[in-house]
Motif scaffolding. Structure first.
Motif, PDB file in Angstrom:
ATOM      1  N   PRO A  67       3.698  -3.894  24.443  1.00 45.06           N
ATOM      2  CA  PRO A  67       2.709  -2.988  23.846  1.00 45.06           C
ATOM      3  C   PRO A  67       2.695  -3.128  22.317  1.00 45.06           C
ATOM      4  N   PRO A  68       1.509  -3.060  21.719  1.00 45.97           N
ATOM      5  CA  PRO A  68       1.405  -3.190  20.260  1.00 45.97           C
ATOM      6  C   PRO A  68       2.314  -2.225  19.496  1.00 45.97           C
ATOM      7  N   ILE A  69       2.501  -1.027  20.007  1.00 45.06           N
ATOM      8  CA  ILE A  69       3.343  -0.060  19.302  1.00 45.06           C
ATOM      9  C   ILE A  69       4.798  -0.544  19.223  1.00 45.06           C
ATOM     10  N   LEU A  70       5.236  -1.244  20.239  1.00 43.11           N
ATOM     11  CA  LEU A  70       6.592  -1.790  20.225  1.00 43.11           C
ATOM     12  C   LEU A  70       6.680  -2.991  19.295  1.00 43.11           C
ATOM     13  N   LEU A  71       5.669  -3.845  19.313  1.00 43.42           N
ATOM     14  CA  LEU A  71       5.644  -4.977  18.381  1.00 43.42           C
ATOM     15  C   LEU A  71       5.643  -4.473  16.941  1.00 43.42           C
ATOM     16  N   ALA A  85       9.940 -14.098  16.343  1.00 43.59           N
ATOM     17  CA  ALA A  85       9.405 -14.034  17.708  1.00 43.59           C
ATOM     18  C   ALA A  85       8.116 -13.224  17.748  1.00 43.59           C
ATOM     19  N   VAL A  86       8.067 -12.130  17.007  1.00 46.17           N
ATOM     20  CA  VAL A  86       6.830 -11.333  16.942  1.00 46.17           C
ATOM     21  C   VAL A  86       5.727 -12.166  16.295  1.00 46.17           C
ATOM     22  N   ALA A  87       6.071 -12.914  15.245  1.00 50.31           N
ATOM     23  CA  ALA A  87       5.071 -13.742  14.550  1.00 50.31           C
ATOM     24  C   ALA A  87       4.539 -14.857  15.445  1.00 50.31           C
ATOM     25  N   ARG A  88       5.318 -15.310  16.399  1.00 48.81           N
ATOM     26  CA  ARG A  88       4.876 -16.376  17.312  1.00 48.81           C
ATOM     27  C   ARG A  88       4.034 -15.839  18.464  1.00 48.81           C
ATOM     28  N   ASN A  89       4.128 -14.561  18.732  1.00 49.39           N
ATOM     29  CA  ASN A  89       3.449 -13.976  19.888  1.00 49.39           C
ATOM     30  C   ASN A  89       1.939 -13.937  19.626  1.00 49.39           C
ATOM     31  N   PRO A  90       1.138 -14.658  20.411  1.00 49.78           N
ATOM     32  CA  PRO A  90      -0.307 -14.681  20.156  1.00 49.78           C
ATOM     33  C   PRO A  90      -1.000 -13.344  20.404  1.00 49.78           C
ATOM     34  N   THR A  92       0.246 -10.486  19.216  1.00 52.40           N
ATOM     35  CA  THR A  92       0.601  -9.566  18.140  1.00 52.40           C
ATOM     36  C   THR A  92      -0.671  -9.163  17.410  1.00 52.40           C
ATOM     37  N   PRO A  93      -0.880  -7.870  17.184  1.00 53.56           N
ATOM     38  CA  PRO A  93      -2.090  -7.435  16.471  1.00 53.56           C
ATOM     39  C   PRO A  93      -2.213  -8.099  15.092  1.00 53.56           C
TER      40      PRO A  93
END
Length: 181
Positions: A67-71, A85-90, A92-93
């Motif tokens: 969920p975006p709130i967790l990211l 890892a967050v930056a690699r996640n396509p 990620t908002p």
């Protein structure tokens, strides 16, 4: 009682949320936690509780269903590997990706430069710097704006030239309509 059955249930997207909650409380096995973190049916509050574990936070940051709130919470993690890892996640908002392009850790910025979901303005900002490895990452990103690619082509870097040549070779041929016929 069977650990294999519990692991299969933790990984199964058809497992009811109530059972996933029960599994999350049973034991601290990281393999079970990874299954829960990757399961799109795991309730958000369980994901937040699992995110207390550093190993599980990394798995969660890579999760396309996070969920975006967790990211958003993970973007400020003390561990740069988790921010990478967050930056690699396509998924990620874009606002979070923009923030990650300004991260103090080079490899976090590099990961954001490679992410096709990073907003064009943030990619332009990254290109304005003089870090050649970021320029190389931007040359590989399929979402890098054409003006940025043109500026990158002016740099005396054979790796960037090779990346841009690959992009041109992979581009679909121009249609006759684009020639004004």
């Amino acid at each position: 009682r069977n650990p294999g059955v519990r692991l299969a249930l933790a990984n199964d997207p058809h497992t009811p949320p109530q059972l996933l909650r029960l599994l999350a409380r049973q034991d601290g096995r990281e393999d079970l936690g990874v299954g829960l973190v990757r399961n799109p049916s795991t309730p958000t509050d369980i994901l937040f509780s699992l995110a207390r574990n550093e190993y599980l936070r990394r798995a969660l940051a890579y999760n396309l269903g996070a969920p975006p709130i967790l990211l958003a919470a993970l973007v400020s993690d003390w561990d740069p590997a988790i921010r990478r890892a967050v930056a690699r996640n396509p998924r990620t908002p874009t606002a979070l990706l923009s923030k990650l392009t300004r991260d103090p850790d080079f490899w976090v910025r590099h990961s954001a430069a490679l992410n096709p979901s990073t907003p064009p303005a943030a990619l332009r900002q990254l290109a304005s710097g003089d870090e050649f490895c970021l320029s190389r990452a931007l040359a590989r990103n399929p979402s890098t704006p054409p003006a940025v690619l043109a500026a990158l082509a002016e740099r005396d870097d054979p790796v960037i030239g090779e990346q841009l040549a690959r992009r041109r070779a992979a581009a679909p041929p121009a249609s006759p309509a684009s020639f004004g016929t």
